[in-house]
Structure formats: structure tokens, C-alpha cells
Design a protein around this motif. Structure first.
Motif, short mmCIF file in Angstrom:
data_model
loop_
_atom_site.label_atom_id
_atom_site.label_comp_id
_atom_site.label_asym_id
_atom_site.label_seq_id
_atom_site.Cartn_x
_atom_site.Cartn_y
_atom_site.Cartn_z
N TYR A 68 -10.29 -36.93 28.68
CA TYR A 68 -8.51 -37.69 28.51
C TYR A 68 -7.80 -36.66 29.80
CZ TYR A 68 -10.51 -40.26 24.82
OH TYR A 68 -10.71 -41.18 23.88
N LEU A 69 -6.46 -37.48 30.07
CA LEU A 69 -6.03 -37.19 30.87
C LEU A 69 -4.84 -36.70 30.03
CD1 LEU A 69 -5.03 -34.32 33.77
CD2 LEU A 69 -4.32 -37.24 34.78
N VAL A 70 -4.22 -35.45 29.57
CA VAL A 70 -2.59 -35.35 29.43
C VAL A 70 -2.14 -34.61 29.99
CG1 VAL A 70 -1.41 -34.32 27.12
CG2 VAL A 70 -4.35 -35.47 26.59
N GLU A 71 -0.51 -35.06 31.00
CA GLU A 71 0.13 -34.38 31.03
C GLU A 71 1.09 -33.92 29.64
OE1 GLU A 71 2.16 -36.66 34.30
OE2 GLU A 71 0.29 -37.51 34.68
N TYR B 11 -21.43 -45.13 37.10
CA TYR B 11 -22.19 -43.76 37.08
C TYR B 11 -20.53 -43.11 35.99
CZ TYR B 11 -23.71 -39.97 39.45
OH TYR B 11 -24.39 -38.44 39.13
N LEU B 12 -22.13 -42.39 35.07
CA LEU B 12 -20.20 -41.73 34.69
C LEU B 12 -20.76 -40.72 33.95
CD1 LEU B 12 -21.95 -44.52 31.59
CD2 LEU B 12 -20.14 -44.51 32.82
N GLU B 13 -20.08 -39.64 35.14
CA GLU B 13 -20.08 -38.28 34.67
C GLU B 13 -18.94 -37.91 33.52
OE1 GLU B 13 -20.02 -35.66 38.88
OE2 GLU B 13 -18.73 -37.64 39.12
N LYS B 14 -19.39 -36.86 33.39
CA LYS B 14 -18.05 -35.23 32.56
C LYS B 14 -16.57 -35.14 33.56
CE LYS B 14 -21.76 -34.09 29.15
NZ LYS B 14 -22.49 -33.21 28.94
N GLY B 15 -15.41 -34.94 32.58
CA GLY B 15 -14.93 -34.43 33.58
C GLY B 15 -14.31 -35.45 34.06
N ARG B 16 -14.43 -36.12 34.54
CA ARG B 16 -13.79 -37.24 34.84
C ARG B 16 -12.72 -38.36 33.83
NH1 ARG B 16 -14.61 -39.03 40.33
NH2 ARG B 16 -15.56 -37.40 41.49
N LEU B 17 -11.76 -39.21 35.02
CA LEU B 17 -11.15 -40.42 33.66
C LEU B 17 -11.86 -41.26 33.58
CD1 LEU B 17 -7.10 -39.29 35.70
CD2 LEU B 17 -8.37 -38.54 33.06
N LEU C 231 -4.64 -26.93 35.14
CA LEU C 231 -4.04 -26.54 34.17
C LEU C 231 -3.20 -25.65 34.56
CD1 LEU C 231 -8.07 -24.87 32.92
CD2 LEU C 231 -6.24 -27.22 32.14
N ILE C 232 -2.63 -25.11 34.86
CA ILE C 232 -1.94 -24.43 35.79
C ILE C 232 -0.84 -25.64 35.67
CG2 ILE C 232 -0.56 -22.67 36.82
CD1 ILE C 232 -2.98 -21.77 37.67
N ALA C 233 -0.94 -26.03 36.56
CA ALA C 233 0.20 -27.40 36.70
C ALA C 233 0.69 -28.59 35.52
CB ALA C 233 -0.69 -28.37 37.67
N GLY C 234 0.06 -27.37 34.27
CA GLY C 234 -0.02 -28.77 33.25
C GLY C 234 -0.80 -29.85 32.91
N ASN C 235 -1.75 -29.90 33.93
CA ASN C 235 -3.05 -31.84 33.37
C ASN C 235 -3.67 -30.89 33.17
OD1 ASN C 235 -1.15 -32.95 35.75
ND2 ASN C 235 -1.89 -31.86 37.17
N SER D 203 -8.70 -37.64 20.95
CA SER D 203 -9.88 -37.67 20.52
C SER D 203 -9.93 -36.89 19.38
CB SER D 203 -11.21 -38.37 21.48
OG SER D 203 -10.94 -37.08 21.76
N ALA D 204 -11.85 -36.58 19.24
CA ALA D 204 -12.10 -35.40 18.77
C ALA D 204 -12.93 -34.48 19.72
CB ALA D 204 -13.33 -35.59 17.78
N ALA D 205 -13.26 -34.94 20.90
CA ALA D 205 -14.69 -34.37 21.36
C ALA D 205 -12.94 -33.92 22.37
CB ALA D 205 -14.73 -34.83 22.48
N PHE D 206 -11.90 -34.18 23.01
CA PHE D 206 -11.27 -33.52 23.08
C PHE D 206 -10.53 -32.37 22.08
CE2 PHE D 206 -6.42 -32.32 24.25
CZ PHE D 206 -5.93 -32.61 25.76
N ASP D 207 -10.24 -32.02 20.87
CA ASP D 207 -9.73 -31.18 20.53
C ASP D 207 -11.46 -29.88 20.38
OD1 ASP D 207 -7.57 -30.35 18.78
OD2 ASP D 207 -8.72 -31.63 17.02
N ASP D 208 -12.24 -30.58 20.72
CA ASP D 208 -13.35 -29.48 20.75
C ASP D 208 -13.61 -28.70 21.50
OD1 ASP D 208 -14.89 -30.49 18.44
OD2 ASP D 208 -16.67 -32.09 19.09
N GLU D 209 -12.86 -29.02 22.82
CA GLU D 209 -13.35 -29.34 24.40
C GLU D 209 -12.08 -27.83 24.63
OE1 GLU D 209 -13.03 -30.27 28.15
OE2 GLU D 209 -14.84 -31.97 27.65
N ARG D 210 -10.71 -28.36 24.13
CA ARG D 210 -9.90 -26.97 24.17
C ARG D 210 -9.91 -25.77 23.06
NH1 ARG D 210 -4.00 -30.13 21.70
NH2 ARG D 210 -4.93 -30.59 19.62
#
Length: 579
Positions: free
Chosen positions: A60-63, A527-533, A50-54, A76-83
Motif C-alpha cells: 500500500y502506498l500512502v502519500e 509476478y507477485l512481488e513484495k514491496g510493489r503496489l 520515506l523522506i519524501a513522504g511516500n 490493512s493490518a499488514a501495513f500496521d505490522d510493517e510500520r
């Protein structure tokens, strides 16, 4: 979801916006009653990213190194929920240095500027509760070095969000979202000077939800182990906050904690991770152990099912089986057609898994992850044991329907171990077949013997099977028994196609064998895992065949080789005799 449900959701969102704007009239509190203690566990590695801007939210990964978090278009809506839920604040606090604090302060005060006026996304009860908890827990981290004007903005926004929660917590969906809203409201009432009068009504409401949402066996309606952990964690945090101010925990809340703790222990594999069923993942590393330790509930022997799951363990091997019908109604939103699926973990290494939840990878992966072929169990002719109802226009609410109605279970002590028997009628309506499954785990944990049976239980079922058999051109009803492997497992089929050798990173070798009924293969899986791209590539063992009779029996074993030196010899030994 029906059209009336959609209209109800629109009305709920309108009400949320209205109360969010009305919250602007609230008078700000002066500060904290005491010095809040951080209770959440963050990830140091994610904090550095996060500090590096990733920005990695919801898959979803946004730089965005030079872009403010709130100026990033959400993919996505899920992206908005997390932030907007601010769980990322745990990760920045885990780093804890000056750069992490400056980033956290920039984003928190950025939210106040862009969304604190009651407009925009994020004013939902569950997100607000999640956000309030993080702001309070990391309050000292955030306020360090800030001037008086900035501190006033911070406490003014906390006051507004707390008032909003006091009016809108009941609009949160029953279950985890409502617990999040109420936990945030209780914590704010205990921590913010001048809002003490809010705590007692919130505590009474939380106690009522404990009675309503946590059943007598310590489970919740969604049957999602990770959600149960989150509910348990919120209740434990609230109890700790009450203890710090010299108050006792309401009896209903204490009882709920005591009911949930043994259930979570039974849903935990030998490696400390939770079983991955019904949309849940392994859980945040360290959170399960921390929550169980903070609860003060001592381990005790338990028998029977835990939230519909059976657990077998011997030595360092655990087997967890979905032994109940899928969740129904509103609770089926993230449910999977996983009845009779199992997972196996040896020591600290998962071996047999389910594919997991694909929610963070989009609607297609979400749907695929919920299907029976994505689980370690038997499926017939490509069908799932329960099917997804088509969502209403403009919604993603796909409830499971036409699933198993009866899931009988039985247990007994075997000569060399523990035996568990379970079955379901999810395929009876289409094929007339009932799927029965037997597991026998040896006392030393070195071998799991399994048996899958397809049978017609009644004369009506026989007629239905005959009809399905005729439709197949008398070729039989195809079945596939799948054993999805963890990505860290290296699998190889022997030359004769009679066995599969599986090497774990620990050096252990496990061998899969069967009774030569059907064709054995090793095929690609995910293998579907949260937190991966993206999904991780892995493999699956597939045992395929055709049901031609009123009863078809398939037997198989998963056994641990003596050591790596004997692995090859063990793989090619004579096939065991099945009675």
C-alpha cells in the motif's frame, strides 16, 4: 481456525495489552553498555521515498509528506505490522543524512508519545522484538543531537519494551515470530546497562527454540525459504553480539546455524535470490550473502533434499524443485499447493518462476497465489494438488488440506547430465491419477529435459479414473502444464505453434519445445512481488491436453540457443526425437 482458537487469540491480545501497561512501572536504564553496531541492510531508494513522504508498506502506498506516520489511518493490518516493526528504520539509516535522521527521530519519538504508554497497536512479542532490535542497532543514529530529556524517553521506552518481551515472548507463534521476540530480548539484555540479568534466560530459551524449530536437515516447518533466511539472520546477529561482549554462543544455537547455512545455499539460485515457495520471496538484496558470510560456515558438498527441495545446478544454470508434501497444521498458514513445481535461473537472470505470494495485494491475490496453477507445474481440470480449507468466521487462516500424502523421489546420473525423478498422489482421490515428473539437466547447463506422466498406479485408481472419465462425457481429463516466466523475459510463439522463443535481458535466448502432445500457447500471467503496489504483468507458457488413458506422457525441453544470431534457426530446427 476454530472458535476456540479465535477465543485463544483474543485472550493473547488481552494479555499483551495487560503486560504492555504493566511495563510502564519499570525503572529506565541509563544507556547502552557500549556503542551498538548496525547489522541490518537497508534500501537507499526506499529511504529516499520515506523522506519524501511516500509510505510503501505491505503493498500500500500512502502519500503523507506533512502527516506524522502514526496519524496515518492504516489501510490493512499488514501495513500496521510493517510500520510498528520499524524495519523502515534500516532504509532511513541507509540514507544517513540529516533529513533521514530527522525523519527517523520524529517517527521514533512519535511512537513513544502515541504508543509507548502500552496502548494501541504494536505491543505483540514479534513486532516488539523486531522494533527493539532496530532501536538498538540504530541507537547512535537516533540519539545524535537529542537532549537529555529525549534520551531518557528513548531508554525508558526500550526498558519497558524489554520487560514486556521478558514476560510475553512465549506468546509469540512458534517459528519466525518467536525467534524475533527472543532475538530482541537477548540483544536488549546484552546492550542495555542494568539489564544483563535478562540475557541468560533469553539465551537458554533461544537455544531451546533452535532445537525445537530447526530440524536435523536445517529446515523449518513452514518450508518458507525467506523465513528460514530471517531465522538464520537473527541467530547470526545474536552470535555476533555475544562475541562482541566476549561471550560464547550456546551450542544449540551454533549447531542450528551450521545446519541452516548449507540448506540456504541449496535454496539459492545462481542470481543470489532465494527460490520463491510457500509464501517466501527472493529475500532482501544482499541479506543472504551477508548472513552466510557473517555465519562463518564454510560451503560443503551436500546431497538429498534441503527442506523438501531438490536443487540441480550445472555451469550457470540452477533448477530448484518442490519435492515434498506441503506444510501441515499451523505451519500451513502461508503454504502453497506447489508440489513438483520448479524454478530455473540462468546466470543472473530468472527464466522460469512461480507467481509468488499475493499476501501484500489482499486476500484474493493471496488465495490465487497459493493455488497450483500459479506455479510452474501440472494441474488437472483446474484443481490444485492441495485445497484450501474454508477459514473460520472472522479469521483468514486457510490451511492446506487434502494434499499429497506421498512424494517419492529418485536420482541418478544420466548419460549427459543429472536426472531427478519425483511424483505425488494429490490428484488420486478425485481423478485416480498420480503425477510423476522427471528432470534431466545437462552437464553444461544448456538444456533441461522434462517429462510429465499421469498414470493410474492401482486397480482402485483405475476405477476412480474411469469414473472421472465418464463424468467428463468421455472427453478426457484436461491438464495444463504451466511455465510462468519472469517479467523481464520476452516470449514469442513460433508460427507453427511447436516452440516458444524466450529472450533474456542478458541477450541469451532459450527455446521451449514439446513432443506435440497437447496444445502449446503463450498466455498472460502475473509476478507477485513484495514491496510493489500491484502485481507485475508477465507471460506463461501453457501446454494443454486431455488424459484419455491410464497413462499419459508429455515430454518437453528448455534449451539455450547457441547465440542470438542462431536463435531463429535454432527455434525452427527439426523437432528432437523422444524415445
Amino acid at each position: 481456525m476454530s472458535k476456540s482458537d479465535t477465543m485463544a487469540n483474543r485472550w493473547t491480545r488481552f494479555q499483551n495489552r495487560l503486560y504492555a501497561r504493566l511495563s510502564q512501572r519499570r525503572r529506565a536504564v541509563s544507556g547502552f553498555v557500549g556503542q551498538p553496531e548496525p547489522r541490518t541492510v537497508g534500501s537507499f531508494a526506499r529511504g529516499r521515498q520515506l523522506i519524501a513522504g511516500n509510505l510503501l508498506f505491505a503493498g500500500y502506498l500512502v502519500e503523507a509528506e506533512d502527516t506524522d506516520l502514526w496519524n496515518v489511518p492504516p489501510p490493512s493490518a499488514a501495513f500496521d505490522d510493517e510500520r510498528h516493526g520499524f524495519s523502515w528504520l534500516d532504509d532511513l539509516a541507509a540514507v544517513g543524512d540529516m533529513r533521514a535522521r530527522e525523519k527517523a527521530q520524529r517517527w521514533v519519538w512519535g511512537w513513544i508519545e502515541s504508543h509507548g504508554n502500552g496502548h494501541g497497536y504494536g505491543w505483540a512479542p514479534d513486532l516488539t522484538g523486531r522494533r527493539v532490535l532496530r532501536w538498538i542497532y540504530h541507537g547512535m543514529f537516533l540519539l545524535r543531537g537529542m537532549d537529555e530529556a529525549q534520551s531518557k524517553l528513548f531508554f525508558r521506552s526500550l526498558t519497558q519494551q524489554t520487560w514486556f518481551l521478558s514476560k510475553r515472548w512465549s506468546a509469540a507463534t512458534p517459528g519466525l515470530p518467536r525467534f524475533e521476540a527472543l532475538a530482541g530480548l537477548v540483544q536488549a539484555g546484552l546492550a542495555l546497562d542494568g539489564l544483563e540479568q535478562i540475557a541468560d534466560p533469553a539465551l537458554r530459551a533461544l537455544a531451546r527454540e533452535c532445537d525445537r524449530q530447526v530440524d536435523a536437515q536445517g529446515g523449518i516447518a513452514t518450508r518458507n525459504p525467506e523465513e528460514l533466511l530471517e531465522v538464520f539472520t537473527l541467530l547470526s546477529w545474536t552470535s555476533a553480539a555475544l562475541s562482541e561482549v566476549g561471550r560464547g554462543t550456546p551450542a544449540a544455537q551454533t549447531d542450528a546455524i551450521k545446519r541452516i547455512a548449507p540448506t540456504l545455499r541449496n535454496l539459492r539460485h545462481a542470481d543470489g535470490g532465494l527460490a520463491r515457495f510457500h509464501g517466501g520471496g527472493r529475500g532482501i538484496d544482499g541479506r543472504l550473502d551477508q548472513a552466510l558470510a557473517q555465519s562463518g560456515v564454510k560451503p560443503k558438498p551436500s546431497s538429498g533434499l534441503s527442506m523438501g527441495f531438490a536443487r540441480m545446478n550445472a555451469a550457470r544454470t540452477t533448477v530448484i524443485v518442490d519435492a515434498s508434501t506441503p506444510p501441515t497444521g499451523a505451519a500451513s498458514y502461508n503454504a502453497h499447493a506447489s508440489t513438483l513445481a520448479f524454478e530455473l535461473t540462468s546466470g543472473r537472470r530468472p527464466l522460469i518462476v512461480n507467481c509468488g505470494s499475493g499476501s501484500s495485494f489482499g486476500p484474493e491475490w493471496r488465495r490465487a497465489g497459493r493455488a497450483t496453477p500459479s506455479h510452474s507445474t501440472l494441474s488437472l481440470d483446474g484443481y490444485s494438488s492441495a485445497r484450501l480449507a474454508a477459514p473460520a468466521r472472522g479469521t483468514m487462516n486457510e490451511a492446506l488440506i487434502d494434499g499429497p500424502r506421498s512424494v517419492p523421489i529418485d536420482t541418478e546420473d544420466a548419460f549427459e547430465g543429472y536426472r531427478f525423478m519425483v511424483g505425488h498422489d494429490g490428484y488420486a482421490k478425485v481423478f485416480g491419477l498420480t503425477h510423476a515428473r522427471t528432470f534431466e539437466l545437462r552437464f553444461d547447463g544448456r538444456e533441461l529435459t522434462g517429462e510429465d506422466i499421469l498414470l493410474t498406479a492401482t486397480d482402485k485408481a483405475k476405477r476412480q479414473f474411469d469414473k472421472a472419465l465418464d463424468a467428463s462425457g468421455l472427453k478426457g481429463i484436461t491438464f495444463d502444464i504451466r511455465f510462468h516466466l519472469h517479467p523481464d523475459v520476452d516470449a514469442a510463439l513460433d508460427l507453427g505453434g511447436a516452440a516458444v522463443s524466450m529472450a533474456l535481458k542478458s541477450g541469451e535466448i532459450w527455446v521451449f519445445r514439446h513432443d506435440r502432445i497437447g496444445k502449446l500457447s503463450v498466455e498472460p500471467s502475473v509476478y507477485l512481488e513484495k514491496g510493489r503496489l500491484k502485481p507485475r504483468a508477465t507471460k506463461q507458457i501453457v501446454l494443454s491436453g486431455r488424459a484419455m488413458e491410464y497413462a499419459t506422457r508429455i515430454r518437453w525441453t528448455l534449451s539455450k540457443a547457441q547465440d542470438t544470431a542462431y536463435a531463429v534457426r535454432d527455434l525452427h530446427r527439426d523437432e528432437p526425437e523422444f524415445d
